[in-house]
Write an enzyme that holds these catalytic residues in place. Sequence first.
Site, PDB file in Angstrom:
ATOM      1  N   ARG A 180      27.532 -13.484 -18.484  1.00 14.41           N
ATOM      2  CA  ARG A 180      28.059 -12.307 -19.196  1.00 14.41           C
ATOM      3  C   ARG A 180      28.452 -11.206 -18.214  1.00 14.41           C
ATOM      4  O   ARG A 180      29.266 -10.351 -18.518  1.00 14.41           O
ATOM      5  CB  ARG A 180      27.003 -11.740 -20.144  1.00 14.41           C
ATOM      6  N   ASP A 183      37.809 -17.390 -32.612  1.00 14.11           N
ATOM      7  CA  ASP A 183      38.023 -18.812 -32.351  1.00 14.11           C
ATOM      8  C   ASP A 183      38.510 -19.426 -33.674  1.00 14.11           C
ATOM      9  O   ASP A 183      39.696 -19.338 -34.008  1.00 14.11           O
ATOM     10  CB  ASP A 183      36.669 -19.360 -31.874  1.00 14.11           C
ATOM     11  N   GLU A 240      35.190  -7.044 -31.432  1.00 14.97           N
ATOM     12  CA  GLU A 240      34.745  -8.428 -31.253  1.00 14.97           C
ATOM     13  C   GLU A 240      35.196  -8.948 -29.893  1.00 14.97           C
ATOM     14  O   GLU A 240      36.221  -8.525 -29.367  1.00 14.97           O
ATOM     15  CB  GLU A 240      35.356  -9.323 -32.342  1.00 14.97           C
ATOM     16  N   ASP A 241      34.425  -9.888 -29.372  1.00 14.94           N
ATOM     17  CA  ASP A 241      34.787 -10.468 -28.086  1.00 14.94           C
ATOM     18  C   ASP A 241      35.932 -11.476 -28.220  1.00 14.94           C
ATOM     19  O   ASP A 241      36.933 -11.393 -27.528  1.00 14.94           O
ATOM     20  CB  ASP A 241      33.569 -11.120 -27.416  1.00 14.94           C
ATOM     21  N   PHE A 283      36.935 -23.240 -23.336  1.00 15.78           N
ATOM     22  CA  PHE A 283      35.733 -22.417 -23.443  1.00 15.78           C
ATOM     23  C   PHE A 283      35.652 -21.479 -22.245  1.00 15.78           C
ATOM     24  O   PHE A 283      35.715 -21.910 -21.092  1.00 15.78           O
ATOM     25  CB  PHE A 283      34.484 -23.302 -23.505  1.00 15.78           C
TER      26      PHE A 283
END
Length: 175
Positions: free
Chosen positions: A160, A98, A94-95, A147
């Site tokens: 990206r 959160d 997973e990136d 963010f």
Amino acid sequence: MEPGEILLSEEQIQKRVREMAYEIRRDFPDDLHLVAVLKGSFVFLSDLARNLDGRVSLDFMAVSSYGRGTTSGEVRLMKDLDAALDGRHVLIVEDIVDSGLTLARLQEILRARAPRTLRTACLLSKPARRRVPVPVDYVGFEIPDTFVVGYGLDYGDRYRNLRYIAAMRSCPGDL
Ligand code: 5GP
């Protein structure tokens, strides 16, 4: 909005990904099946996979999350895996974690498919934002509640391709 302060440089990321690959291989010396969550994790997956010696297979899934304002963690599968997981050593790639809602639901979905082991590697974690407890076995970096974009992570599907991770900042003209 545009990328501002660089939180993690290319060198920092590459060093940490190599360390994570080493830890993962130490724990799972045999066949390892990587399950990457599109799109955000594609760069992390690519670097992690190339730093893992030995036998690796990989598969992709895509999810969309609903109910961000709630604790429902409703996750819709937009693209399912091609291969079965039963009996395999599976690592979710997973990136970023959160609230944890997406990952928690994903783990539940994949656990139901009877892998031999199910572990999770996340490049980034924002502990201050967590709403549900979710086990993450390998964490690249803990970051503050901001963010971020780059290294696979987007803002409106852009940025990206950045080789580093930056915090988004507002710029003149933003509402
Ligand atoms: P969670 O369910 O943990 O709240 O959300 C996880 C997903 O939200 C991530 O897979 C990612 O798509 C998105 N996300 C959360 N924080 C960030 C961020 O700082 N930057 C970007 N680009 N996406 C984020």
